[in-house]
Design an enzyme around this catalytic site. Structure first.
Site, PDB file in Angstrom:
ATOM      1  N   HIS A   1       9.666  -3.328   2.890  1.00  0.00           N
ATOM      2  CA  HIS A   1       9.261  -3.740   1.579  1.00  0.00           C
ATOM      3  C   HIS A   1      10.266  -4.063   0.837  1.00  0.00           C
ATOM      4  O   HIS A   1      10.342  -4.864  -0.099  1.00  0.00           O
ATOM      5  CB  HIS A   1       8.352  -2.431   1.070  1.00  0.00           C
TER       6      HIS A   1
ATOM      7  N   MET B   1       0.806  -1.202   0.024  1.00  0.00           N
ATOM      8  CA  MET B   1       0.055   0.217   0.062  1.00  0.00           C
ATOM      9  C   MET B   1       0.902   1.170   0.127  1.00  0.00           C
ATOM     10  O   MET B   1       0.453   2.323   0.338  1.00  0.00           O
ATOM     11  CB  MET B   1      -1.018   0.057   1.039  1.00  0.00           C
TER      12      MET B   1
ATOM     13  N   ARG C   1       3.258   2.735   9.308  1.00  0.00           N
ATOM     14  CA  ARG C   1       2.354   3.443  10.372  1.00  0.00           C
ATOM     15  C   ARG C   1       3.555   3.933  11.273  1.00  0.00           C
ATOM     16  O   ARG C   1       3.001   5.153  12.156  1.00  0.00           O
ATOM     17  CB  ARG C   1       1.624   2.586  11.038  1.00  0.00           C
TER      18      ARG C   1
ATOM     19  N   SER D   1       7.320  -0.671   9.934  1.00  0.00           N
ATOM     20  CA  SER D   1       5.947  -0.472   9.404  1.00  0.00           C
ATOM     21  C   SER D   1       5.654   1.104   8.941  1.00  0.00           C
ATOM     22  O   SER D   1       6.208   1.994   9.457  1.00  0.00           O
ATOM     23  CB  SER D   1       4.799  -0.642  10.707  1.00  0.00           C
TER      24      SER D   1
ATOM     25  N   GLY E   1       5.105 -10.010   3.912  1.00  0.00           N
ATOM     26  CA  GLY E   1       6.043 -10.147   5.234  1.00  0.00           C
ATOM     27  C   GLY E   1       5.027 -10.440   6.497  1.00  0.00           C
ATOM     28  O   GLY E   1       4.033 -10.734   6.511  1.00  0.00           O
TER      29      GLY E   1
ATOM     30  N   HIS F   1       9.051   1.054   2.949  1.00  0.00           N
ATOM     31  CA  HIS F   1      10.253   1.234   3.976  1.00  0.00           C
ATOM     32  C   HIS F   1      11.180   0.186   3.618  1.00  0.00           C
ATOM     33  O   HIS F   1      10.932  -0.634   2.934  1.00  0.00           O
ATOM     34  CB  HIS F   1       9.710   1.257   5.551  1.00  0.00           C
TER      35      HIS F   1
HETATM   36  O1  PAF Z   1      -0.315  -5.712   3.711  1.00  0.00           O
HETATM   37  C1  PAF Z   1      -0.496  -4.763   2.890  1.00  0.00           C
HETATM   38  O2  PAF Z   1       0.043  -3.857   2.681  1.00  0.00           O
HETATM   39  C2  PAF Z   1      -1.798  -4.829   2.069  1.00  0.00           C
HETATM   40  O3  PAF Z   1      -2.693  -5.576   3.072  1.00  0.00           O
HETATM   41  C3  PAF Z   1      -2.105  -5.525   0.862  1.00  0.00           C
HETATM   42  C4  PAF Z   1      -1.638  -7.083   1.033  1.00  0.00           C
HETATM   43  C5  PAF Z   1      -1.012  -4.805  -0.153  1.00  0.00           C
HETATM   44  C6  PAF Z   1      -3.462  -5.387   0.377  1.00  0.00           C
HETATM   45  O4  PAF Z   1      -3.889  -4.230   0.170  1.00  0.00           O
END
Ligand code: PAF
Length: 281
Positions: A37, A30, A187, A185, A147, A34
């Protein structure tokens, strides 16, 4: 890196990959990327010929519109970061590309979607399931990378793949942590400066629970002792702290030495909701 915004371009890419026998690795995100990812992208690059990352803040998985509106978004910075790790393609669909039908769809995950996160975020996993199924259909990858920080999500995706017979391999990658132990995260960027000092206590509570579990302590005592310090800080509001069977996600009541388990926590620190877990397999 090439930016793709619609399904036609993805179809062309898949056709080319099939003709040249190339494997596609997919990292759905989404955005607000960071290091956690980026480590998924690196793993995908190591195991596939082509890596595609999607950046889409999926509205249907937010049960709280305030949370959706303040979710951090910075696609231009995401693109910069993806270039640093050599990601091949970024897919940034619009809402109309993802939800052209404008009708809601339900995928039931049974009790897997009603425990832990599901209890506090009703409808969340339905939204995740629907968007991930759509992304799998659009991207048609060979492997998908998720993750372990979102442990319950990985169990849901496993179920989604089995139930809808997706021909895709699920790869679950370890949680990346800051030096303090705080799980990375998107967030975290929203945490108030004054709260950041408390944030590592989330991981400390899990580590304590792990130690006590391995010593054979009973579950009720483990939970009481592991959460005591955190609960003493009034900036924390605990939603759950559970020790669950890794396969069923059911809470366990007794210390089960030979069964894989996960210790899971969700709490608010100030206004920001944090989740984390440790797996003992
Ligand atoms: O983990 C996430 O960032 C979201 O839940 C995902 C898997 C991209 C689905 O929107």
């Amino acid at each position: 890196m090439i930016r793709i915004e619609n399904r036609q371009e993805l179809n062309n890419l898949k056709k080319e990959a099939i003709i040249s026998g190339k494997k596609i690795g997919f990292v759905p995100t989404m955005g607000s990327l960071h290091k956690g990812h980026l480590s998924l992208i690196e793993r995908s690059k190591a195991e596939n010929d082509i890596t595609i990352c999607s950046v889409y803040v999926n509205p249907t998985q937010f049960n709280d519109s305030k949370d959706f509106n303040r979710y951090p978004r910075d696609v231009e910075n995401d693109i910069k970061l993806l270039k640093t790790v050599g990601c091949d393609y970024v897919f940034t669909p619009s809402d109309s590309e993802m939800y052209p039908e404008k009708m809601s769809l339900n995928i039931s995950f049974g009790h897997l979607e009603t425990v832990m996160e599901g209890k506090f975020r009703p409808g969340h996993f339905n939204g995740v399931g629907v968007v991930v199924a759509k992304l799998f259909n659009l991207v048609k990858a060979d492997r998908a990378y998720f993750g372990q920080k979102d442990l319950q999500q990985t169990v849901i995706i496993k179920k989604l793949i089995e139930t809808l017979s997706f021909d895709i391999q699920l790869v679950i990658c370890d949680t990346l942590r800051e030096e303090s132990g705080l799980a990375m995260s998107s967030r975290n960027a929203l945490l108030a400066d004054t709260d950041r000092v408390f944030a590592p206590m989330v991981f400390q509570s899990l580590t304590k629970a792990k130690e006590l579990y391995l010593k054979g302590e009973n579950i009720k005592t483990i939970i009481e002792k592991s959460t005591a310090e955190l609960l003493a800080v009034n900036r924390f509001k605990l939603e759950y702290f559970e020790i669950v069977d890794l396969n069923t996600l059911n809470s366990i009541e007794n210390n089960l030495n030979n069964t894989p388990i996960a210790i899971c926590i969700a709490c608010f620190l100030g206004e920001i909701r944090l989740i984390d877990n440790l797996v003992l397999s």
